[in-house]
Enzyme design. Structure first.
Site, short mmCIF file in Angstrom:
data_model
loop_
_atom_site.label_atom_id
_atom_site.label_comp_id
_atom_site.label_asym_id
_atom_site.label_seq_id
_atom_site.Cartn_x
_atom_site.Cartn_y
_atom_site.Cartn_z
CG ASP A 222 8.91 4.62 7.96
OD1 ASP A 222 9.50 4.08 7.00
OD2 ASP A 222 7.81 4.24 8.37
CG HIS A 245 12.59 2.01 8.98
ND1 HIS A 245 11.25 1.70 8.84
CD2 HIS A 245 12.84 1.98 10.32
CE1 HIS A 245 10.71 1.50 10.04
NE2 HIS A 245 11.67 1.67 10.94
#
Length: 408
Positions: A222, A245
């Site tokens: 993430d 991310h």
């Protein structure tokens, strides 16, 4: 306008903790030698760790809790202050969480709470053993399961803290959560988790002032770093991010009464093989908020899907009020000297709110090439960025599609 950096308090913390470290020899409390902890990977470290902490915290002189090399099992521990003097934890070994997510009834594994003048170092590893949790957490609708997953390390209400040379591995959820802290530095901190591990943000923070994240290597599933509401005077520099991310402000605007994010500087970072690079994300509709004085500068992007992104239609799993406008106001945002390659054509994308357009957004010295045959593109909605220097792609040169893609 909020100041960008927090150098003076950070140097004060380092000096204070250096003085504390010089006294470690006389104030060292070994969890094995004194409290009978066993580095066998199966005997619970919780009681020896907590007993050692209580003794150190009660000392009127600086003390250090030492966890020697070896592998330890830790069910969970909550280490609370206030302490009577500066306190340090020297983690040399590997501390493992129970692999079964069912062992946790709340989102805490290792938590530090209400402490001043704190240091943690030693080169040790906190291993969340998250593989079972990853499989069960891949269903975005399984919120009842997710809310009980523990964060590897929580720092809550700390003042003047230094976290140095520590690794967080395979956390079941976020690796680190910094909440309501003042003057806290994470330096040479390492995060390791698979690229497909869900909701495993590397370092997340909120409602904190004077956070410094320096020289960290983050590989996760993430956001490498995620910045929540109430974050002020944040300095992020010399970060290696990817997979993951990217470095993200938000998501913001989902909940009522969110506090402003002001004074964020991200510099000299390398972001590789991530879905996003430098990103700001807010929910459409929902609640108001403020993001201002945010600066991304001197960043290298390698094969990043969305290298530069303002997304005010953030809509993961298509669960949002996509036809409404975001109520979060963005202003004084800059992206400078960002270079490298984009995995998708849309290298620069600004999707700002129609009801509260982005104000004073700046692009300078951008050179991002698409790795595919098409040239890189730049899209702008409800914003007119100021521009200077060499700019590739040409700012706002491509139309915004009618259907905006959701991002994670």
């Amino acid at each position: 306008m909020a100041p960008h950096l927090n150098i003076v308090p950070s140097m004060f913390v380092l000096l204070l903790l250096f003085i504390s470290a010089s006294k470690v020899q006389s104030g060292a409390i070994d969890v094995v030698a004194k409290f009978g902890a066993k580095a066998d990977g199966k005997t619970d470290l919780s009681k020896p760790f907590l007993d050692a902490w209580k003794e150190a915290c009660a000392s009127v002189t600086p003390s250090t809790v030492v966890i020697p090399k070896g592998t330890y099992l830790l069910s969970k521990v909550n280490l609370e202050g206030p302490c009577k003097a500066p306190i340090e934890i020297n983690v040399q070994g590997t501390i493992k969480a129970p692999a079964d997510p069912g062992a946790f009834k709340d989102p805490n594994w290792v938590r530090f709470y209400s402490i001043e003048n704190f240091k943690m170092s030693g080169g040790g590893i906190f291993d969340g053993q998250g593989s079972i949790a990853y499989e069960k957490n891949k269903d975005p609708h399984n919120r009842a399961f997710r809310v009980k997953l523990p964060v590897n390390i929580r720092f809550d209400f700390l003042t003047n803290a230094l976290i140095q040379d520590i690794t967080s591995k395979d956390s079941k959820l976020f690796h680190v959560n910094v909440f309501a802290c003042k003057n806290i530095t994470l330096e040479r901190f390492t995060v390791e988790a698979p690229a497909d591990s869900p909701n495993t943000d590397g370092i997340h923070m909120g409602k904190s002032d004077g956070v410094n994240i320096i020289g960290c290597e983050i590989k996760t599933g993430d956001d490498c770093i995620s910045i929540g509401d109430g974050t002020n005077n944040l300095d992020i520099k010399d970060i290696t991010c990817g997979p993951g991310h990217g470095i993200s402000i938000g998501s913001l605007g989902k909940y009522p009464n969110e506090e402003p994010v002001e004074g964020v500087k991200v510099t000299n970072c390398t972001i590789t093989n991530t879905s996003n690079g430098a990103r700001i994300k807010t929910w459409p509709g929902e609640s108001p908020g403020i993001v201002s004085d945010v600066h991304f500068e001197d960043i290298i992007v390698n094969n990043v899907s969305s290298p530069i992104l303002i997304d005010q239609k953030y809509c993961p799993w298509s669960k949002c009020k996509i036809n409404e406008e975001s109520k979060v106001k963005l202003s004084n945002i800059s992206f400078k000297n960002i270079r490298g390659t984009s995995a998708l054509p849309e290298a620069v994308k600004f999707i700002c709110s129609g009801s509260s357009p982005c104000q004073n957004v700046e692009l300078a010295d951008i050179d991002i090439k698409h790795t595919g045959p098409e040239p890189a593109t730049s899209q702008c909605l409800n914003v007119k960025p100021k521009t200077s220097g060499k700019l590739n792609p040409t700012p706002c040169s491509s139309p915004v599609p009618k259907t905006l893609s959701a991002t994670a």
